[in-house]
Design an enzyme around this catalytic site. Structure first.
Site, short mmCIF file in Angstrom:
data_model
loop_
_atom_site.label_atom_id
_atom_site.label_comp_id
_atom_site.label_asym_id
_atom_site.label_seq_id
_atom_site.Cartn_x
_atom_site.Cartn_y
_atom_site.Cartn_z
N LEU A 155 0.88 -1.18 0.00
CA LEU A 155 0.00 0.00 0.00
C LEU A 155 0.91 1.23 0.00
O LEU A 155 1.59 1.50 1.00
CB LEU A 155 -0.88 0.03 1.25
CG LEU A 155 -1.96 -1.06 1.40
CD1 LEU A 155 -2.52 -1.07 2.81
CD2 LEU A 155 -3.07 -0.85 0.38
N GLN A 206 8.18 -4.72 -3.79
CA GLN A 206 7.38 -4.57 -5.02
C GLN A 206 7.96 -3.48 -5.92
O GLN A 206 8.27 -2.38 -5.46
CB GLN A 206 5.92 -4.25 -4.71
CG GLN A 206 5.07 -4.44 -5.97
CD GLN A 206 3.68 -3.88 -5.89
OE1 GLN A 206 3.49 -2.71 -5.53
NE2 GLN A 206 2.68 -4.69 -6.22
N CYS A 213 -1.59 -1.30 -10.76
CA CYS A 213 -1.84 0.08 -10.31
C CYS A 213 -2.64 0.85 -11.36
O CYS A 213 -2.26 0.88 -12.53
CB CYS A 213 -0.51 0.77 -10.03
SG CYS A 213 -0.75 2.47 -9.46
N ARG A 270 -7.04 -2.49 2.22
CA ARG A 270 -7.59 -1.33 2.95
C ARG A 270 -8.05 -1.69 4.35
O ARG A 270 -8.05 -0.84 5.24
CB ARG A 270 -8.72 -0.69 2.14
CG ARG A 270 -8.23 0.10 0.95
CD ARG A 270 -9.39 0.52 0.06
NE ARG A 270 -10.06 -0.65 -0.49
CZ ARG A 270 -11.22 -0.63 -1.12
NH1 ARG A 270 -11.85 0.51 -1.29
NH2 ARG A 270 -11.74 -1.74 -1.60
#
Ligand SMILES: Cc1cc2nc3c(=O)[nH]c(=O)nc-3n(C[C@H](O)[C@H](O)[C@H](O)COP(=O)(O)O)c2cc1C
Length: 341
Positions: free
Chosen positions: A32, A85, A115, A240
């Protein structure tokens, strides 16, 4: 009461093999941007020591031109399992970046192919790779040849409802050498809107030999179990649902391993965790850490009377002492309320 079916329990009882890497947890903390820095990962790992975590996404082009390693690529010396990542569209830059990631301690290198942000897609990275399968496959092949650790892919269902190509895309990534694929079950056009369409993950799972990890709308232990039952996926990735709640990955992992639900943290425990988060961000990033702490603290401050007022104060803190004073007052008030007859 939530129960784990015997079928699911036996399916998940074995460790998860990602190429040469063996994991003792099938629950992942997602990458994130702006959230999963080293400080946040330490908090998640308190409750989920076996789970694979991801750094925020790192630009391979950026890395190519930088002399020093960016802060977002830092991992703790003993931080495992950890994946770094990367995003980009250039196989050579990604291979170069992957070598640096492995030197930093990455157990796997993950390539971001999901993304949706324009700034990334207009340069050919993130979800735009769903529309360019040859480049995506070349990336996986080139990066896999450059490093000895497994290379994994995180992606979406497709560019839009008219272009859902995850079945062919995932197969192409497997054929190119990807050791695992994580699927956020939304299209690029969906952004974060609408429900995640887990049914597509089930279809991909039937199509591939490598592990398939389900992502999208895993906000609770119940959702994780339902998703695993429905899709047959090899694991779940939380996103989330962990923002302001670093307990989630551990709660799911504990349930999958024991069939028992961990008691949820109380509001006071959540605010105490927020306190720890603020102090750690300050220690790690200084002034910048305080600014970044604002959003985290507002995510923690939920689910009690006067939470809205606390949030509006937390999002303006200027100092660590100011933030701690607000949290301590709130904790004190909640304690007094609990003690009141
Ligand atoms: C603030 C934010 C930052 C994100 N950053 C990344 C990222 O760096 N790399 C990535 O692959 N996905 C990123 N994502 C996507 C999530 O990892 C995940 O795929 C998505 O939120 C769907 O899961 P959810 O419905 O459980 O939130 C980000 C999402 C959010 C909300």
């Amino acid at each position: 009461m939530l129960a784990l079916s015997p079928e699911l329990r036996s399916r998940l009882a074995t460790p998860l093999q990602i190429g040469t890497v063996t994991l003792n947890s099938r629950v992942f903390q997602s990458p994130l941007a702006g959230v999963t820095d080293l400080v946040f990962r330490r908090l998640v790992r308190r409750y989920a020591p076996d789970s694979m975590m991801y750094t925020e996404m790192v630009s391979a082009s950026g890395l190519h031109y930088l002399k020093t390693l960016p802060r977002i690529m830092e991992v703790d010396a003993n931080e495992h399992p950890i994946s770094i990542q990367l995003f980009d569209c250039r196989p050579d830059f990604l291979a170069e970046a992957a070598i640096k990631a492995v030197a930093e301690g990455a157990d796997t290198v993950d390539i971001n192919m999901g993304c949706p942000v324009n700034k990334i897609t207009k340069n050919g990275g993130g979800s735009s790779l769903l529309r360019d399968v040859p480049t995506a496959a070349a990336i996986v092949r080139t990066v896999s040849a450059a490093v000895s650790v497994p290379v994994t892919v995180k992606t979406r269902l497709g560019w839009s409802d008219q272009e859902i190509n995850i079945l062919d895309f995932a197969k192409a990534m497997e054929d190119a050498g990807a050791a695992m694929i994580t699927i956020h079950a939304r299209t690029r056009a969906q952004g974060f809107n609408g429900a995640a369409r887990w049914e597509w993950i089930g279809r991909v799972k039937q199509h591939l030999r490598i592990p398939v990890i389900a992502n999208g709308d895993i906000f609770s232990v119940e959702a994780a179990v339902q998703c695993l039952e429905q899709t047959g996926a090899d694991g779940v990735m939380c996103s989330r649902g962990t923002m302001g709640y670093p307990f989630l990955v551990g709660e799911i992992d504990h349930f999958l391993k024991t069939g028992q639900q961990r008691p949820a943290p109380t509001v006071i425990e959540r605010l105490q965790c927020a306190r720890d988060h603020l102090i750690a961000l300050w220690e790690y990033k200084g002034e910048r850490g305080i600014r970044q702490a604002r959003k985290h603290l507002t995510w923690y401050a939920k689910g009690f009377a006067a939470a809205a007022e606390l949030r509006s104060q937390l999002c303006r803190i200027e100092t660590v002492a100011g933030g701690l004073a607000l949290l301590d007052e709130a904790i004190e008030r909640l304690r007094n309320l609990a003690a009141a007859p």
